[in-house]
Each structure stands twice: as structure tokens, then as C-alpha cells.
Motif scaffolding. Structure first.
Motif, PDB file in Angstrom:
ATOM      1  N   HIS A   1      -3.819  31.431 -25.462  1.00 52.52           N
ATOM      2  CA  HIS A   1      -5.182  30.966 -25.173  1.00 52.52           C
ATOM      3  C   HIS A   1      -6.125  31.654 -26.160  1.00 52.52           C
ATOM      4  O   HIS A   1      -6.277  32.872 -26.135  1.00 52.52           O
ATOM      5  CB  HIS A   1      -5.569  31.317 -23.733  1.00 52.52           C
TER       6      HIS A   1
ATOM      7  N   ARG B   1      -9.187  25.168 -21.806  1.00 51.06           N
ATOM      8  CA  ARG B   1      -9.866  23.897 -21.565  1.00 51.06           C
ATOM      9  C   ARG B   1      -9.657  22.907 -22.704  1.00 51.06           C
ATOM     10  O   ARG B   1      -9.900  21.726 -22.541  1.00 51.06           O
ATOM     11  CB  ARG B   1     -11.366  24.146 -21.386  1.00 51.06           C
TER      12      ARG B   1
ATOM     13  N   SER C   1     -10.402  27.538 -25.741  1.00 48.26           N
ATOM     14  CA  SER C   1     -11.637  27.255 -25.018  1.00 48.26           C
ATOM     15  C   SER C   1     -12.783  27.756 -25.877  1.00 48.26           C
ATOM     16  O   SER C   1     -12.670  28.809 -26.510  1.00 48.26           O
ATOM     17  CB  SER C   1     -11.683  27.973 -23.664  1.00 48.26           C
TER      18      SER C   1
ATOM     19  N   HIS D   1      -6.689  44.076 -15.819  1.00 53.35           N
ATOM     20  CA  HIS D   1      -5.970  43.515 -16.957  1.00 53.35           C
ATOM     21  C   HIS D   1      -5.775  44.561 -18.059  1.00 53.35           C
ATOM     22  O   HIS D   1      -6.547  45.519 -18.182  1.00 53.35           O
ATOM     23  CB  HIS D   1      -6.715  42.297 -17.506  1.00 53.35           C
TER      24      HIS D   1
ATOM     25  N   THR E   1      -3.693  36.372 -24.551  1.00 51.45           N
ATOM     26  CA  THR E   1      -5.000  35.744 -24.719  1.00 51.45           C
ATOM     27  C   THR E   1      -5.801  36.497 -25.772  1.00 51.45           C
ATOM     28  O   THR E   1      -5.820  37.726 -25.791  1.00 51.45           O
ATOM     29  CB  THR E   1      -5.776  35.729 -23.388  1.00 51.45           C
TER      30      THR E   1
ATOM     31  N   ALA F   1     -14.351  34.700 -17.022  1.00 56.88           N
ATOM     32  CA  ALA F   1     -13.871  33.651 -16.115  1.00 56.88           C
ATOM     33  C   ALA F   1     -13.145  32.553 -16.887  1.00 56.88           C
ATOM     34  O   ALA F   1     -12.105  32.047 -16.446  1.00 56.88           O
ATOM     35  CB  ALA F   1     -15.050  33.067 -15.341  1.00 56.88           C
ATOM     36  N   THR F   2     -13.668  32.197 -18.048  1.00 54.30           N
ATOM     37  CA  THR F   2     -13.042  31.151 -18.863  1.00 54.30           C
ATOM     38  C   THR F   2     -11.704  31.631 -19.416  1.00 54.30           C
ATOM     39  O   THR F   2     -10.727  30.871 -19.454  1.00 54.30           O
ATOM     40  CB  THR F   2     -13.970  30.739 -20.016  1.00 54.30           C
TER      41      THR F   2
ATOM     42  N   LEU G   1      -9.653  33.768 -18.142  1.00 52.40           N
ATOM     43  CA  LEU G   1      -8.640  33.921 -17.096  1.00 52.40           C
ATOM     44  C   LEU G   1      -8.197  32.583 -16.514  1.00 52.40           C
ATOM     45  O   LEU G   1      -7.225  32.525 -15.763  1.00 52.40           O
ATOM     46  CB  LEU G   1      -9.172  34.829 -15.983  1.00 52.40           C
ATOM     47  N   ASP G   2      -8.906  31.527 -16.874  1.00 54.42           N
ATOM     48  CA  ASP G   2      -8.532  30.182 -16.447  1.00 54.42           C
ATOM     49  C   ASP G   2      -7.605  29.571 -17.501  1.00 54.42           C
ATOM     50  O   ASP G   2      -7.372  30.147 -18.562  1.00 54.42           O
ATOM     51  CB  ASP G   2      -9.800  29.333 -16.294  1.00 54.42           C
ATOM     52  N   ALA G   3      -7.070  28.414 -17.207  1.00 48.99           N
ATOM     53  CA  ALA G   3      -6.235  27.715 -18.190  1.00 48.99           C
ATOM     54  C   ALA G   3      -7.105  27.264 -19.364  1.00 48.99           C
ATOM     55  O   ALA G   3      -8.293  26.999 -19.194  1.00 48.99           O
ATOM     56  CB  ALA G   3      -5.578  26.504 -17.535  1.00 48.99           C
TER      57      ALA G   3
END
Length: 250
Positions: A90, A180, A128, A25, A53, A173-174, A176-178
Motif C-alpha cells: 500500500h 483505495r 491511496s 504499529h 505500507t 485512517a487511510t 490502515l484501510d485497504a
């Protein structure tokens, strides 16, 4: 993915930057050392330009309530407003397990952290919030802060600490996820009494200070119930034990 890490040169931030870059990234480490100050907004617009992000792992240098509130309110509002202008999709912030409970019962630093989380939740931005337990790397500083005249009087409470590398992995990990639009909890694999863990770390370092589990002792000014710093039953738990971490850094 284009990602900006606020506090990207610190204990967790540097690890987040390293892990994200290893995954390919495009990452910018934004901190005062790199010319970016989230509290004054110096360099912030330039740092966020083109980013998708925003990861905020910054922290206040003040642990008192007033100083922490000033930092987190100013910094978070800047990150939200500048992030909106930059098109951030994000917004992720790192916080502490037990923040909500301690903010209600003790105030101070934890009230400042709860205010940070509330500003993010109420912003209308996708977000998140990562709640992590204490870091193995902070056990020494927790003990130092509780030491008077060679005796460390530590709060008689339980914790599930985890390695900074594992905290960083949870943040990555959070991120790179959608988003929350809520909070996720992370903790370590073992439950310890704070004094027990401090004793093990000091003995490993050949430090012969006396360690006392004191029911009247505070945790950075906060009085703790025995299980107040523990994550809930649905927390994701890392696998690196305290012993493995100690051996790995020896």
C-alpha cells in the motif's frame, strides 16, 4: 502492521508516526535526519525492508515549478521502484486539495504535485492519495510569504483549513484501510476567506500587520479562483475549529 513514513520527522510525518505507534504499529520515521533520502535513495532500501505500507508525507523545499518537479519526480520514482522491490502493498501519498485544478490552470508547484500523483496512479501499485486542505499551522507562513513592506496582500479566495493533528489522523485512517486506488478528500469544519483567517491568527499573536484581500494577489505564485482551494461535496470534514486549535496551542 509494519509501516514506513517518508518525511516522518516533519509537521505531519511526526504526528503520523506518533499516532501509529500509539495504535501499536511498528513504524519507522524515514527522513534525512534519520539517514534516509528519498530523492537520492540513500538508506531507502534498508528503511523499506520488511515494510507492508509506505506513507509519503515528504515535501519539496522548492516551491518553484522546476525545483518541485525535480524533487517529486526523483523521489516518487525511487519510492515506487524501491517499494516494489521491498514488497510494499500500500503506497499512500499526501497531497493538496485543488492540485488537479491548479495544475491545469497555473502549473508550477501544483503541476509538480499532479505529476507525483500521476506517477503513483500509473505505477500499477496499490495506492491511496489523500488530498487535505491547508493546515492551521501554515496560516502564519502563508501570511509571511505574502507580506511586502509590512502589508500582507492575500489572495481573495476561500479555504477550509484543518489542524495538522487531524490531517495526520486522516492519513493514518487511510493507511490502515485497504488501498483505495484513488483519491480521498479531507477538509476542516469552517469556511474562511484567507485574509480573514490570517487577520484572526495575527491578532491572536499580537501582530499588527495590515491584511488585505487582494483579487490580484497569488497563492505561492498561483492565481486563484474564489473556490479553487475548497474540497468537493463528498470530502470528510474534521470537527476541530480554528478557535479550538488556537486555544489549544496557547
Amino acid at each position: 502492521m509494519n509501516i514506513v513514513v517518508i518525511g516522518g520527522t516533519g509537521l505531519i510525518g511526526a504526528r503520523v508516526v506518533q499516532q501509529l505507534r500509539a495504535l501499536g504499529h511498528d513504524v519507522r520515521a524515514a527522513a534525512r535526519a534519520t539517514g534516509v533520502n528519498s530523492f537520492t535513495a540513500e538508506g531507502l532500501a534498508e528503511a523499506l525492508e520488511g515494510a507492508e505500507t509506505l506513507i509519503d508525507v515528504s515535501n519539496s523545499s522548492y516551491t518553484d515549478g522546476a525545483g518541485a518537479q525535480e524533487f517529486f519526480s526523483g523521489s516518487t520514482l525511487n519510492l515506487l521502484s524501491y517499494g516494489a522491490a521491498a514488497g510494499i502493498r500500500h503506497h499512500l501519498a499526501l497531497s493538496v486539495v485543488g492540485t488537479d485544478r491548479l495544475a491545469r490552470s497555473e502549473g508550477g508547484y501544483f503541476q509538480a504535485k499532479e505529476m507525483q500523483e500521476r506517477l503513483i496512479r500509473d505505477s500499477g501499485r496499490d495506492y491511496s492519495i489523500v488530498h487535505a486542505t491547508q493546515f492551521y499551522e501554515f496560516i502564519r507562513s502563508i501570511t509571511d510569504a505574502a507580506t511586502i513592506h509590512g502589508i500582507a496582500r492575500l489572495a481573495d479566495a476561500l479555504i477550509r483549513p484543518m489542524a495538522a493533528d487531524d490531517v495526520a489522523a486522516a492519513v493514518v485512517a487511510t493507511a490502515l484501510d485497504a488501498p483505495r486506488n484513488g483519491m480521498l478528500e479531507f477538509g476542516g469544519p469552517e469556511e474562511f476567506q484567507i485574509a480573514e483567517l490570517a487577520r484572526r491568527e495575527l491578532r491572536f499573536q499580537h501582530d499588527d500587520r495590515e491584511i488585505v484581500a487582494d483579487p490580484l494577489a497569488t497563492y505561492f505564485g498561483a492565481a486563484l479562483a474564489p473556490r479553487e482551494l475548497l474540497p468537493g461535496p463528498h470530502a470528510a470534514l474534521s470537527t476541530r475549529t480554528f478557535h479550538d486549535w488556537q486555544v489549544g496551542k496557547a
